[in-house]
Design a protein around this motif. Structure first.
Motif, PDB file in Angstrom:
ATOM      1  N   ASP A 220       0.476   2.898   5.457  1.00  0.00           N
ATOM      2  CA  ASP A 220      -0.523   3.928   5.184  1.00  0.00           C
ATOM      3  C   ASP A 220       0.029   5.023   4.274  1.00  0.00           C
ATOM      4  OD1 ASP A 220      -2.434   2.630   6.686  1.00  0.00           O
ATOM      5  OD2 ASP A 220      -2.113   3.841   8.484  1.00  0.00           O
ATOM      6  N   ILE A 221       1.296   5.380   4.435  1.00  0.00           N
ATOM      7  CA  ILE A 221       1.886   6.396   3.560  1.00  0.00           C
ATOM      8  C   ILE A 221       1.929   5.900   2.120  1.00  0.00           C
ATOM      9  CG2 ILE A 221       4.032   7.614   2.990  1.00  0.00           C
ATOM     10  CD1 ILE A 221       4.567   7.776   6.022  1.00  0.00           C
ATOM     11  N   LEU A 222       2.329   4.646   1.931  1.00  0.00           N
ATOM     12  CA  LEU A 222       2.467   4.081   0.591  1.00  0.00           C
ATOM     13  C   LEU A 222       1.184   3.431   0.081  1.00  0.00           C
ATOM     14  CD1 LEU A 222       5.980   2.394   0.982  1.00  0.00           C
ATOM     15  CD2 LEU A 222       5.456   4.664   0.047  1.00  0.00           C
ATOM     16  N   SER A 223       0.205   3.252   0.950  1.00  0.00           N
ATOM     17  CA  SER A 223      -1.038   2.544   0.607  1.00  0.00           C
ATOM     18  C   SER A 223      -0.754   1.130   0.104  1.00  0.00           C
ATOM     19  CB  SER A 223      -1.852   3.323  -0.435  1.00  0.00           C
ATOM     20  OG  SER A 223      -2.317   4.541   0.090  1.00  0.00           O
ATOM     21  N   ILE A 224       0.212   0.468   0.711  1.00  0.00           N
ATOM     22  CA  ILE A 224       0.549  -0.909   0.346  1.00  0.00           C
ATOM     23  C   ILE A 224       0.169  -1.818   1.513  1.00  0.00           C
ATOM     24  CG2 ILE A 224       2.396  -2.529  -0.227  1.00  0.00           C
ATOM     25  CD1 ILE A 224       3.879  -0.229  -1.554  1.00  0.00           C
ATOM     26  N   TYR A 225      -0.769  -2.748   1.250  1.00  0.00           N
ATOM     27  CA  TYR A 225      -1.296  -3.593   2.313  1.00  0.00           C
ATOM     28  C   TYR A 225      -1.162  -5.081   2.015  1.00  0.00           C
ATOM     29  CZ  TYR A 225      -3.165   0.896   3.704  1.00  0.00           C
ATOM     30  OH  TYR A 225      -3.276   2.222   4.063  1.00  0.00           O
ATOM     31  N   GLY A 226      -0.541  -5.410   0.925  1.00  0.00           N
ATOM     32  CA  GLY A 226      -0.342  -6.807   0.583  1.00  0.00           C
ATOM     33  C   GLY A 226       0.238  -6.921  -0.811  1.00  0.00           C
ATOM     34  N   LEU A 227       0.607  -8.137  -1.174  1.00  0.00           N
ATOM     35  CA  LEU A 227       1.094  -8.438  -2.523  1.00  0.00           C
ATOM     36  C   LEU A 227       0.104  -9.386  -3.173  1.00  0.00           C
ATOM     37  CD1 LEU A 227       3.401  -8.211  -4.649  1.00  0.00           C
ATOM     38  CD2 LEU A 227       4.316 -10.332  -3.658  1.00  0.00           C
TER      39      LEU A 227
END
Length: 244
Positions: A220-227
């Motif tokens: 959530d901090i980085l807004s990274i949820y997949g590649l």
């Protein structure tokens, strides 16, 4: 070896980036002990010792596609964008009179760098489609500096990638005095790269493992949820904009 995650490394995300990288290093089984925050990004991207970095789509299609392997792009869950894509937010001062970019014809544009898809390439395409020309182009060196230039009255318009804007809204109080007047069309997001000596599939697998295991708070901090495995051609078909 060089490992960098400098595109969105700022106060508020530093520890999360460190944790993300530690999970990547664990999954890969090798790599520098810590992220490199001292080597200039262009030097890192061009280094034959590059293990992992992230760049912008414009440097990738101008030069880096010839000397690196494309891994893929993060899924930031950006509204209105497919996975692995992003766009830019066009911002002005909250008290500005205009409601759309056409109202700012002839005014001052702050942009981060001429090699930036989100800060320069996207706005040139968006403005040209609306027959908008700016009276002055002000290079600032960073999205946060462009937003500050608009806030301080040194520029009238800035174009900021949607994730940078999300982080600014979260951490930088002065953005309360800015407002959005439009968003550009989605384009492939900031891609992960590795040097030509590395196996891109091995790097991709380690990134996917790191994303899956780094935890919801870091995600959530980085807004990274997949590649997302955005293909090479998706970057290369975009136009290279004229320089300011």
């Amino acid at each position: 070896m060089i490992a960098q995650l400098g595109m969105y490394d700022r106060p508020g995300t530093t520890e999360a980036n460190d944790h993300f990288y530690s999970m990547f290093r664990k999954a890969l089984g090798r790599g520098p002990q810590a992220l490199d925050r001292t080597t200039p990004l262009w030097d890192g991207w061009r280094s034959p010792d590059l293990l992992l970095s992230q760049t912008c789509g414009l440097p990738y299609r101008e030069e880096l596609h010839e000397i690196t392997h494309l891994i893929g792009a993060p899924d930031y869950r950006n509204p209105g964008c497919p996975p692995g894509y992003y766009n830019s937010v066009i911002v002005v001062r909250a008290d500005a009179k205009g409601q759309r970019l056409e109202d700012f014809h002839g005014q001052r544009l702050a942009y981060n760098e001429p090699e930036s898809q989100s800060g320069w390439g996207a706005i040139t395409t968006y403005a040209a489609a609306r027959d908008v020309r700016f009276g002055e182009h002000i290079g600032t060196g960073a999205h946060v500096n462009s937003a500050r230039a608009v806030h301080d009255g040194r520029a009238d318009v800035a174009c900021i990638d949607v994730l940078s804007w999300r982080l600014m809204r979260r951490y930088d109080a002065y953005t309360e005095n800015l407002r959005e007047i439009g968003r550009t069309e989605p384009t492939p997001a900031t891609p992960y790269l590795t040097g030509r000596q590395n196996d891109p599939e091995e790097i991709a697998a380690a990134l996917e493992t790191a994303i899956a295991q780094m935890g919801a708070e870091t995600a959530d901090i980085l807004s990274i949820y997949g590649l997302s495995r955005v293909p090479h051609d998706a970057y290369m078909t975009l136009p290279v904009p004229p320089k300011p």
